[in-house]
Design a protein around this motif. Structure first.
Motif, PDB file in Angstrom:
ATOM      1  N   VAL A 125       0.834  -1.211   0.000  1.00 12.26           N
ATOM      2  CA  VAL A 125       0.000   0.000   0.000  1.00 12.26           C
ATOM      3  C   VAL A 125       0.861   1.249   0.000  1.00 12.26           C
ATOM      4  N   SER A 126       1.925   1.246   0.760  1.00 16.09           N
ATOM      5  CA  SER A 126       2.761   2.446   0.908  1.00 16.09           C
ATOM      6  C   SER A 126       3.636   2.740  -0.306  1.00 16.09           C
ATOM      7  N   VAL A 127       3.766   1.795  -1.217  1.00 20.34           N
ATOM      8  CA  VAL A 127       4.665   1.999  -2.359  1.00 20.34           C
ATOM      9  C   VAL A 127       3.919   2.087  -3.689  1.00 20.34           C
ATOM     10  N   LEU A 128       2.619   1.851  -3.678  1.00 21.08           N
ATOM     11  CA  LEU A 128       1.839   1.895  -4.917  1.00 21.08           C
ATOM     12  C   LEU A 128       0.997   3.160  -4.976  1.00 21.08           C
ATOM     13  N   PRO A 129       0.684   3.645  -6.188  1.00 18.57           N
ATOM     14  CA  PRO A 129      -0.235   4.786  -6.317  1.00 18.57           C
ATOM     15  C   PRO A 129      -1.583   4.462  -5.684  1.00 18.57           C
ATOM     16  N   SER A 130      -2.244   5.466  -5.134  1.00 19.90           N
ATOM     17  CA  SER A 130      -3.517   5.248  -4.442  1.00 19.90           C
ATOM     18  C   SER A 130      -4.576   4.646  -5.364  1.00 19.90           C
ATOM     19  N   ALA A 131      -4.541   4.990  -6.652  1.00 18.91           N
ATOM     20  CA  ALA A 131      -5.518   4.435  -7.596  1.00 18.91           C
ATOM     21  C   ALA A 131      -5.333   2.927  -7.727  1.00 18.91           C
ATOM     22  N   TRP A 132      -4.091   2.473  -7.732  1.00 17.54           N
ATOM     23  CA  TRP A 132      -3.818   1.033  -7.800  1.00 17.54           C
ATOM     24  C   TRP A 132      -4.306   0.340  -6.530  1.00 17.54           C
ATOM     25  N   VAL A 133      -4.092   0.982  -5.399  1.00 16.27           N
ATOM     26  CA  VAL A 133      -4.538   0.411  -4.124  1.00 16.27           C
ATOM     27  C   VAL A 133      -6.056   0.281  -4.102  1.00 16.27           C
ATOM     28  N   ASP A 134      -6.736   1.296  -4.623  1.00 11.40           N
ATOM     29  CA  ASP A 134      -8.205   1.236  -4.672  1.00 11.40           C
ATOM     30  C   ASP A 134      -8.680   0.080  -5.544  1.00 11.40           C
ATOM     31  N   VAL A 135      -8.036  -0.106  -6.683  1.00  6.83           N
ATOM     32  CA  VAL A 135      -8.410  -1.202  -7.585  1.00  6.83           C
ATOM     33  C   VAL A 135      -8.134  -2.551  -6.921  1.00  6.83           C
ATOM     34  N   ALA A 136      -6.958  -2.692  -6.305  1.00  6.58           N
ATOM     35  CA  ALA A 136      -6.606  -3.948  -5.646  1.00  6.58           C
ATOM     36  C   ALA A 136      -7.573  -4.257  -4.518  1.00  6.58           C
ATOM     37  N   SER A 137      -7.947  -3.244  -3.734  1.00  2.00           N
ATOM     38  CA  SER A 137      -8.878  -3.440  -2.628  1.00  2.00           C
ATOM     39  C   SER A 137     -10.244  -3.876  -3.133  1.00  2.00           C
ATOM     40  N   ALA A 138     -10.696  -3.277  -4.239  1.00  2.00           N
ATOM     41  CA  ALA A 138     -11.995  -3.639  -4.806  1.00  2.00           C
ATOM     42  C   ALA A 138     -11.979  -5.077  -5.330  1.00  2.00           C
ATOM     43  N   ILE A 139     -10.912  -5.428  -6.042  1.00  2.00           N
ATOM     44  CA  ILE A 139     -10.797  -6.802  -6.567  1.00  2.00           C
ATOM     45  C   ILE A 139     -10.746  -7.801  -5.419  1.00  2.00           C
ATOM     46  N   HIS A 140     -10.021  -7.447  -4.350  1.00  2.00           N
ATOM     47  CA  HIS A 140      -9.888  -8.345  -3.194  1.00  2.00           C
ATOM     48  C   HIS A 140     -11.254  -8.653  -2.590  1.00  2.00           C
ATOM     49  N   LYS A 141     -12.126  -7.654  -2.513  1.00  2.00           N
ATOM     50  CA  LYS A 141     -13.447  -7.849  -1.922  1.00  2.00           C
ATOM     51  C   LYS A 141     -14.360  -8.664  -2.829  1.00  2.00           C
ATOM     52  N   ILE A 142     -14.231  -8.474  -4.142  1.00  2.00           N
ATOM     53  CA  ILE A 142     -15.089  -9.182  -5.094  1.00  2.00           C
ATOM     54  C   ILE A 142     -14.597 -10.607  -5.327  1.00  2.00           C
ATOM     55  N   ASN A 143     -13.281 -10.755  -5.446  1.00  2.00           N
ATOM     56  CA  ASN A 143     -12.712 -12.051  -5.826  1.00  2.00           C
ATOM     57  C   ASN A 143     -12.956 -13.131  -4.781  1.00  2.00           C
ATOM     58  N   ILE A 144     -13.062 -12.755  -3.502  1.00  2.00           N
ATOM     59  CA  ILE A 144     -13.287 -13.771  -2.469  1.00  2.00           C
ATOM     60  C   ILE A 144     -14.610 -14.480  -2.700  1.00  2.00           C
ATOM     61  N   ASN A 145     -15.618 -13.759  -3.190  1.00  2.00           N
ATOM     62  CA  ASN A 145     -16.910 -14.390  -3.462  1.00  2.00           C
ATOM     63  C   ASN A 145     -16.826 -15.322  -4.672  1.00  2.00           C
ATOM     64  N   VAL A 146     -16.058 -14.909  -5.673  1.00  2.00           N
ATOM     65  CA  VAL A 146     -15.844 -15.771  -6.840  1.00  2.00           C
ATOM     66  C   VAL A 146     -15.094 -17.034  -6.417  1.00  2.00           C
ATOM     67  N   LEU A 147     -14.068 -16.852  -5.572  1.00  2.00           N
ATOM     68  CA  LEU A 147     -13.282 -17.984  -5.089  1.00  2.00           C
ATOM     69  C   LEU A 147     -14.143 -18.947  -4.277  1.00  2.00           C
ATOM     70  N   LEU A 148     -14.958 -18.430  -3.378  1.00  2.00           N
ATOM     71  CA  LEU A 148     -15.816 -19.291  -2.558  1.00  2.00           C
ATOM     72  C   LEU A 148     -16.830 -20.041  -3.429  1.00  2.00           C
ATOM     73  N   ALA A 149     -17.342 -19.386  -4.456  1.00  2.00           N
ATOM     74  CA  ALA A 149     -18.280 -20.050  -5.364  1.00  2.00           C
ATOM     75  C   ALA A 149     -17.588 -21.188  -6.114  1.00  2.00           C
ATOM     76  N   ALA A 150     -16.357 -20.952  -6.578  1.00  2.00           N
ATOM     77  CA  ALA A 150     -15.606 -21.995  -7.278  1.00  2.00           C
ATOM     78  C   ALA A 150     -15.305 -23.168  -6.346  1.00  2.00           C
ATOM     79  N   ILE A 151     -14.964 -22.864  -5.094  1.00  2.00           N
ATOM     80  CA  ILE A 151     -14.702 -23.929  -4.115  1.00  2.00           C
ATOM     81  C   ILE A 151     -15.967 -24.741  -3.870  1.00  2.00           C
ATOM     82  N   ALA A 152     -17.113 -24.068  -3.777  1.00  2.00           N
ATOM     83  CA  ALA A 152     -18.378 -24.777  -3.564  1.00  2.00           C
ATOM     84  C   ALA A 152     -18.674 -25.733  -4.718  1.00  2.00           C
ATOM     85  N   VAL A 153     -18.459 -25.264  -5.948  1.00  2.00           N
ATOM     86  CA  VAL A 153     -18.658 -26.125  -7.119  1.00  2.00           C
ATOM     87  C   VAL A 153     -17.714 -27.321  -7.060  1.00  2.00           C
TER      88      VAL A 153
END
Length: 216
Positions: A125-153
């Motif tokens: 977080v401290s070495v990346l541009p804030s826009a990149w951090v925002d994108v990474a944080s958003a993907i992190h929140k969304i991807n966990i649901n995709v991952l859990l769905a794939a695990i369930a399948v």
């Protein structure tokens, strides 16, 4: 029925079940806001999955990606008419690659996720541009649901396959398969896998782990 043949080394079995437990722990600690514990589990999983990727090239026969890589047509043919396979079947190749990709995406974005606390923010977080951090944080929140769905399948498919065709759950637990035939695959000593895991964990500890352990 033929005598059971050992088809999975301990490294593959340990990775398989510990990954499931670690992801469950990551989901729980993330939901509860236990961020120091969350990151420690994440670094543990990162060490395991990197070691598994390496083992997929240099490990036992049944652990190697080249052994069970399949074309989409081969996977579809297998799904239409399943049959016992020594190791991973053609269809599972795509699920395994999907799960590895999703887990890596979750771990990498976690390194750049903002947590409103300089003590438990991702280390990038401290070495990346804030826009990149925002994108990474958003993907992190969304991807966990995709991952859990794939695990369930994956879990549902494994249970169905075990009940109807081939008890792959027991094979992954025991390492032995009574439907594998008479030829044993070449299995390597799992010690090399765990040595690599230990080296990776040690490196991650000196990078970030000591700081997180102090927060517990």
């Amino acid at each position: 029925m033929s005598q059971p043949v050992k088809v999975w080394d301990f490294a593959v079995r340990f990775f398989h079940w510990s990954q499931l437990l670690l992801i469950a722990g990551l989901w729980y600690t993330g939901e509860e806001g236990l961020m120091a514990q969350h990151q420690l589990l994440a670094y543990t999983l990162l060490a395991l999955i990197v070691a598994r990727i390496v083992w997929g090239f240099v490990g036992s026969d049944t652990a190697r990606f080249s052994r069970f890589a399949a074309t989409p047509l081969q996977a579809l043919r297998y799904l239409r008419r399943p049959y016992p396979v020594t190791g991973h079947n053609p269809a599972s190749f795509y699920m395994i690659m999907l799960l590895i990709a999703l887990v890596l995406l979750q771990l990498i974005t976690g390194l750049a996720t903002f947590d409103n606390s300089y003590l438990t923010d991702g280390p990038l977080v401290s070495v990346l541009p804030s826009a990149w951090v925002d994108v990474a944080s958003a993907i992190h929140k969304i991807n966990i649901n995709v991952l859990l769905a794939a695990i369930a399948v994956h879990i549902v498919a494994a249970i169905w396959h075990s009940l109807r065709r081939h008890n792959v759950l027991w094979v992954m637990l025991s390492g032995k398969d009574s439907q594998a035939g008479d030829v044993s695959p070449g299995l390597k000593h799992a010690g090399w896998f765990f040595l690599l895991v230990a080296l990776l964990l040690t490196s991650l500890y000196f990078w970030q782990g000591a700081k997180l352990m102090a927060l517990l």
